[in-house]
Scaffold this motif. Sequence first.
Motif, PDB file in Angstrom:
ATOM      1  N   ALA A  45       8.121   3.341  -4.805  1.00  0.00           N
ATOM      2  CA  ALA A  45       7.471   2.857  -4.589  1.00  0.00           C
ATOM      3  C   ALA A  45       5.958   3.609  -4.479  1.00  0.00           C
ATOM      4  CB  ALA A  45       6.888   1.200  -3.905  1.00  0.00           C
ATOM      5  N   PRO A  46       6.032   4.369  -5.887  1.00  0.00           N
ATOM      6  CA  PRO A  46       4.500   5.678  -5.193  1.00  0.00           C
ATOM      7  C   PRO A  46       3.496   5.189  -4.799  1.00  0.00           C
ATOM      8  CG  PRO A  46       5.724   5.834  -7.090  1.00  0.00           C
ATOM      9  CD  PRO A  46       6.349   4.672  -6.954  1.00  0.00           C
ATOM     10  N   ALA A  47       2.969   4.253  -5.221  1.00  0.00           N
ATOM     11  CA  ALA A  47       1.077   3.557  -4.857  1.00  0.00           C
ATOM     12  C   ALA A  47       1.064   2.207  -3.556  1.00  0.00           C
ATOM     13  CB  ALA A  47       0.953   3.649  -5.940  1.00  0.00           C
ATOM     14  N   GLY A  48       2.359   1.635  -3.310  1.00  0.00           N
ATOM     15  CA  GLY A  48       2.223   0.455  -2.387  1.00  0.00           C
ATOM     16  C   GLY A  48       3.780  -0.231  -2.769  1.00  0.00           C
ATOM     17  N   LEU A  49       4.169  -1.096  -1.080  1.00  0.00           N
ATOM     18  CA  LEU A  49       4.688  -1.762  -1.524  1.00  0.00           C
ATOM     19  C   LEU A  49       4.551  -3.476  -0.766  1.00  0.00           C
ATOM     20  CD1 LEU A  49       8.262  -2.584  -2.635  1.00  0.00           C
ATOM     21  CD2 LEU A  49       8.430  -1.306  -0.151  1.00  0.00           C
ATOM     22  N   LEU A  50       5.327  -4.406  -1.524  1.00  0.00           N
ATOM     23  CA  LEU A  50       4.833  -5.684  -1.510  1.00  0.00           C
ATOM     24  C   LEU A  50       5.881  -6.183  -1.454  1.00  0.00           C
ATOM     25  CD1 LEU A  50       3.410  -8.124  -0.019  1.00  0.00           C
ATOM     26  CD2 LEU A  50       2.464  -8.611  -2.127  1.00  0.00           C
ATOM     27  N   ASP A  72      16.456  -0.673   1.771  1.00  0.00           N
ATOM     28  CA  ASP A  72      16.224   1.160   1.121  1.00  0.00           C
ATOM     29  C   ASP A  72      15.385   1.392   0.715  1.00  0.00           C
ATOM     30  OD1 ASP A  72      18.732   1.886   2.316  1.00  0.00           O
ATOM     31  OD2 ASP A  72      20.007   1.832   0.167  1.00  0.00           O
ATOM     32  N   LEU A  73      14.623   0.717   0.036  1.00  0.00           N
ATOM     33  CA  LEU A  73      13.134   1.112  -0.474  1.00  0.00           C
ATOM     34  C   LEU A  73      12.095   0.960   0.527  1.00  0.00           C
ATOM     35  CD1 LEU A  73      11.151   1.156  -2.672  1.00  0.00           C
ATOM     36  CD2 LEU A  73      10.949  -0.746  -3.278  1.00  0.00           C
ATOM     37  N   LEU A  74      12.035  -0.403   1.598  1.00  0.00           N
ATOM     38  CA  LEU A  74      11.475  -0.332   2.763  1.00  0.00           C
ATOM     39  C   LEU A  74      11.699   1.027   3.659  1.00  0.00           C
ATOM     40  CD1 LEU A  74      11.838  -4.263   3.128  1.00  0.00           C
ATOM     41  CD2 LEU A  74       9.263  -3.076   2.983  1.00  0.00           C
ATOM     42  N   ALA A  75      12.067   1.294   3.673  1.00  0.00           N
ATOM     43  CA  ALA A  75      12.717   2.392   4.691  1.00  0.00           C
ATOM     44  C   ALA A  75      12.122   3.697   3.779  1.00  0.00           C
ATOM     45  CB  ALA A  75      14.283   2.366   4.864  1.00  0.00           C
ATOM     46  N   ARG A  76      12.690   4.340   3.108  1.00  0.00           N
ATOM     47  CA  ARG A  76      12.149   5.046   2.179  1.00  0.00           C
ATOM     48  C   ARG A  76      10.471   5.008   1.911  1.00  0.00           C
ATOM     49  NH1 ARG A  76      14.056   8.039  -3.384  1.00  0.00           N
ATOM     50  NH2 ARG A  76      12.607  10.216  -3.155  1.00  0.00           N
ATOM     51  N   ALA A  77       9.562   3.574   2.153  1.00  0.00           N
ATOM     52  CA  ALA A  77       7.690   3.721   1.316  1.00  0.00           C
ATOM     53  C   ALA A  77       7.704   4.059   3.276  1.00  0.00           C
ATOM     54  CB  ALA A  77       7.923   2.366   1.485  1.00  0.00           C
ATOM     55  N   VAL A  78       8.303   3.639   4.047  1.00  0.00           N
ATOM     56  CA  VAL A  78       7.531   3.418   4.989  1.00  0.00           C
ATOM     57  C   VAL A  78       7.653   5.341   6.016  1.00  0.00           C
ATOM     58  CG1 VAL A  78       7.798   3.629   7.745  1.00  0.00           C
ATOM     59  CG2 VAL A  78       8.289   1.658   6.443  1.00  0.00           C
ATOM     60  N   ASP A  79       9.178   6.117   5.404  1.00  0.00           N
ATOM     61  CA  ASP A  79       8.726   7.257   5.119  1.00  0.00           C
ATOM     62  C   ASP A  79       8.018   7.651   4.861  1.00  0.00           C
ATOM     63  OD1 ASP A  79      10.362   6.469   7.017  1.00  0.00           O
ATOM     64  OD2 ASP A  79      12.508   7.115   6.213  1.00  0.00           O
ATOM     65  N   GLU A  80       7.590   7.981   3.450  1.00  0.00           N
ATOM     66  CA  GLU A  80       6.527   8.472   2.801  1.00  0.00           C
ATOM     67  C   GLU A  80       4.918   8.169   2.833  1.00  0.00           C
ATOM     68  OE1 GLU A  80       8.759   8.031  -1.140  1.00  0.00           O
ATOM     69  OE2 GLU A  80       9.964   8.869  -0.730  1.00  0.00           O
ATOM     70  N   GLY A  81       5.230   7.423   3.847  1.00  0.00           N
ATOM     71  CA  GLY A  81       3.867   7.014   4.320  1.00  0.00           C
ATOM     72  C   GLY A  81       2.906   6.083   3.029  1.00  0.00           C
ATOM     73  N   VAL A  82       3.610   5.441   2.208  1.00  0.00           N
ATOM     74  CA  VAL A  82       2.980   4.340   1.056  1.00  0.00           C
ATOM     75  C   VAL A  82       2.087   3.424   1.497  1.00  0.00           C
ATOM     76  CG1 VAL A  82       3.881   2.738  -0.980  1.00  0.00           C
ATOM     77  CG2 VAL A  82       5.176   5.399  -0.709  1.00  0.00           C
ATOM     78  N   PRO A  83       1.719   2.517   1.206  1.00  0.00           N
ATOM     79  CA  PRO A  83       0.972   1.347   1.828  1.00  0.00           C
ATOM     80  C   PRO A  83       2.581  -0.067   1.528  1.00  0.00           C
ATOM     81  CG  PRO A  83      -0.461   2.642   0.795  1.00  0.00           C
ATOM     82  CD  PRO A  83       0.841   3.625   0.611  1.00  0.00           C
ATOM     83  N   THR A  84       2.852  -0.580   2.499  1.00  0.00           N
ATOM     84  CA  THR A  84       3.679  -1.365   2.606  1.00  0.00           C
ATOM     85  C   THR A  84       3.463  -2.649   3.259  1.00  0.00           C
ATOM     86  OG1 THR A  84       5.736   0.580   2.632  1.00  0.00           O
ATOM     87  CG2 THR A  84       6.388  -1.721   3.530  1.00  0.00           C
ATOM     88  N   ALA A 175       7.322 -14.443  19.689  1.00  0.00           N
ATOM     89  CA  ALA A 175       6.504 -13.720  19.712  1.00  0.00           C
ATOM     90  C   ALA A 175       5.999 -12.708  19.372  1.00  0.00           C
ATOM     91  CB  ALA A 175       6.814 -12.891  21.557  1.00  0.00           C
ATOM     92  N   ASN A 176       6.801 -11.665  18.134  1.00  0.00           N
ATOM     93  CA  ASN A 176       6.431 -10.730  16.877  1.00  0.00           C
ATOM     94  C   ASN A 176       6.529 -11.279  15.832  1.00  0.00           C
ATOM     95  OD1 ASN A 176       7.198  -8.808  19.926  1.00  0.00           O
ATOM     96  ND2 ASN A 176       9.482  -9.207  18.564  1.00  0.00           N
ATOM     97  N   GLN A 177       4.903 -11.652  16.086  1.00  0.00           N
ATOM     98  CA  GLN A 177       3.889 -12.112  14.328  1.00  0.00           C
ATOM     99  C   GLN A 177       3.471 -11.671  13.586  1.00  0.00           C
ATOM    100  OE1 GLN A 177       4.668 -15.297  13.267  1.00  0.00           O
ATOM    101  NE2 GLN A 177       5.253 -16.292  14.736  1.00  0.00           N
ATOM    102  N   ALA A 178       3.699  -9.776  13.705  1.00  0.00           N
ATOM    103  CA  ALA A 178       2.996  -8.605  13.517  1.00  0.00           C
ATOM    104  C   ALA A 178       2.531  -7.551  13.570  1.00  0.00           C
ATOM    105  CB  ALA A 178       1.180  -9.515  12.613  1.00  0.00           C
ATOM    106  N   TYR A 179       3.214  -6.820  13.243  1.00  0.00           N
ATOM    107  CA  TYR A 179       3.281  -5.470  13.808  1.00  0.00           C
ATOM    108  C   TYR A 179       3.444  -4.757  12.671  1.00  0.00           C
ATOM    109  CZ  TYR A 179       7.794  -3.998  12.275  1.00  0.00           C
ATOM    110  OH  TYR A 179       9.314  -4.116  11.429  1.00  0.00           O
ATOM    111  N   ARG A 180       3.019  -3.250  13.354  1.00  0.00           N
ATOM    112  CA  ARG A 180       2.110  -2.017  12.063  1.00  0.00           C
ATOM    113  C   ARG A 180       3.798  -0.534  12.842  1.00  0.00           C
ATOM    114  NH1 ARG A 180      -2.307  -0.797  14.013  1.00  0.00           N
ATOM    115  NH2 ARG A 180      -1.343   1.660  15.250  1.00  0.00           N
ATOM    116  N   LEU A 181       4.006   0.139  11.753  1.00  0.00           N
ATOM    117  CA  LEU A 181       4.749   1.056  12.091  1.00  0.00           C
ATOM    118  C   LEU A 181       4.237   2.415  11.312  1.00  0.00           C
ATOM    119  CD1 LEU A 181       7.577   1.713  13.207  1.00  0.00           C
ATOM    120  CD2 LEU A 181       8.525   1.039  10.993  1.00  0.00           C
ATOM    121  N   GLY A 182       4.402   3.539  11.342  1.00  0.00           N
ATOM    122  CA  GLY A 182       3.129   4.606  11.234  1.00  0.00           C
ATOM    123  C   GLY A 182       1.782   3.647  10.842  1.00  0.00           C
ATOM    124  N   ASP A 183       0.838   4.461   9.909  1.00  0.00           N
ATOM    125  CA  ASP A 183      -0.317   4.422  10.173  1.00  0.00           C
ATOM    126  C   ASP A 183      -0.552   4.072   8.573  1.00  0.00           C
ATOM    127  OD1 ASP A 183      -0.343   6.375  11.444  1.00  0.00           O
ATOM    128  OD2 ASP A 183      -1.110   7.940  10.310  1.00  0.00           O
TER     129      ASP A 183
END
Length: 245
Positions: A45-50, A72-84, A175-183
Motif C-alpha cells: 500500500a504505497p500511499a496509505g493503508l486503512l 502481511d500487508l500491515l506488517a510491510r506497511a509499518v516496516d516501510e513507514g506507510v501511513p497506516t 486497557a489498550n484502546q489506541a497505540y502508535r507503532l513507529g512514526d
Amino acid sequence: MGERLIVIEHEADAGLGFFAGWLEAAGVEAEVVRPYKGEPVPGRAPAGLLVLGGSAAAWDDEGYGWLPATRDLLARAVDEGVPTLGVCLGAQLMTMACGGTVERGAAGLEIGLGEIEPLPAAAADPLLSALPGLSVLSGLSGLPGGRVRAVQYHYDAMTSLPAGAVRLAAGTMYANQAYRLGDRAWAVQFHPEATPAIFASWTAGGALPPERAAELNARVESAEDELRRTWRPLAEAFAALVARS
C-alpha cells in the motif's frame, strides 16, 4: 491526485462510514478492497493503508482466508513507514502482525457508546493530538477526566502490544484502546468511523435482546454530532499524512 489510500473492508456492513466523506473532503481517494468478495489483498500500500473492522477473530485464518495476507500487508506497511490505521479488527490484525497478542476479551463484549481516556502521550501524537481541545477534552462532551466517547463493538482484545508501541488511549473494560507503532502507524480498538446506521446494522443480528439493542442504538444516534466533532479531526490528520506520502 496522488496514489490511493488502500482500504481493506472485511464485510459489507463494516464500511468506511463517516470516513468516506471525511477522506474525500480532505482530498484523499480511497480504493476499497473487499476480499470477502474474492478481491485479492494487495502486497503493498504505497500511499496509505486503512484496515477496517469486522466480526472475524483476528486469528481465524481458516474461516477468513484473507487474514494472513492482510497481516502481511500491515506488517510491510509499518516496516516501510506507510501511513497506516487499523480499526477494531484492523487494530487487532496489526497487533498480531507486529508481534503483539490478541485474545478473547476476559471482560466480555464491549458495545455501544463507550468512554475513551486519552493518555499523556496523545497530546504529542500526530493523530490524537488533532482531537479538539485535547488538553481540555472534558469540555467536548461533558465527561470528566478528559475522556471522549466512541462507538465500540468487540469481543476480542489487544492484551499485549508490539514492542515499541506507544499507548495513546485507555478504557474501563479494556486497557489498550489506541497505540502508535513507529512514526506513522496507529491501532484503535474503537470505531471512529461508525455512523449510527452502521452501528444499528450490527445490533440487528439478533445477538442482543431487542430492548437492549434499541437502547444502545438510541444512545449512539443521540451522540452523532458529538462523534462527528470528536473524530473528524483524527480522520483529517490521517488524510494529511496520506496526502504527503
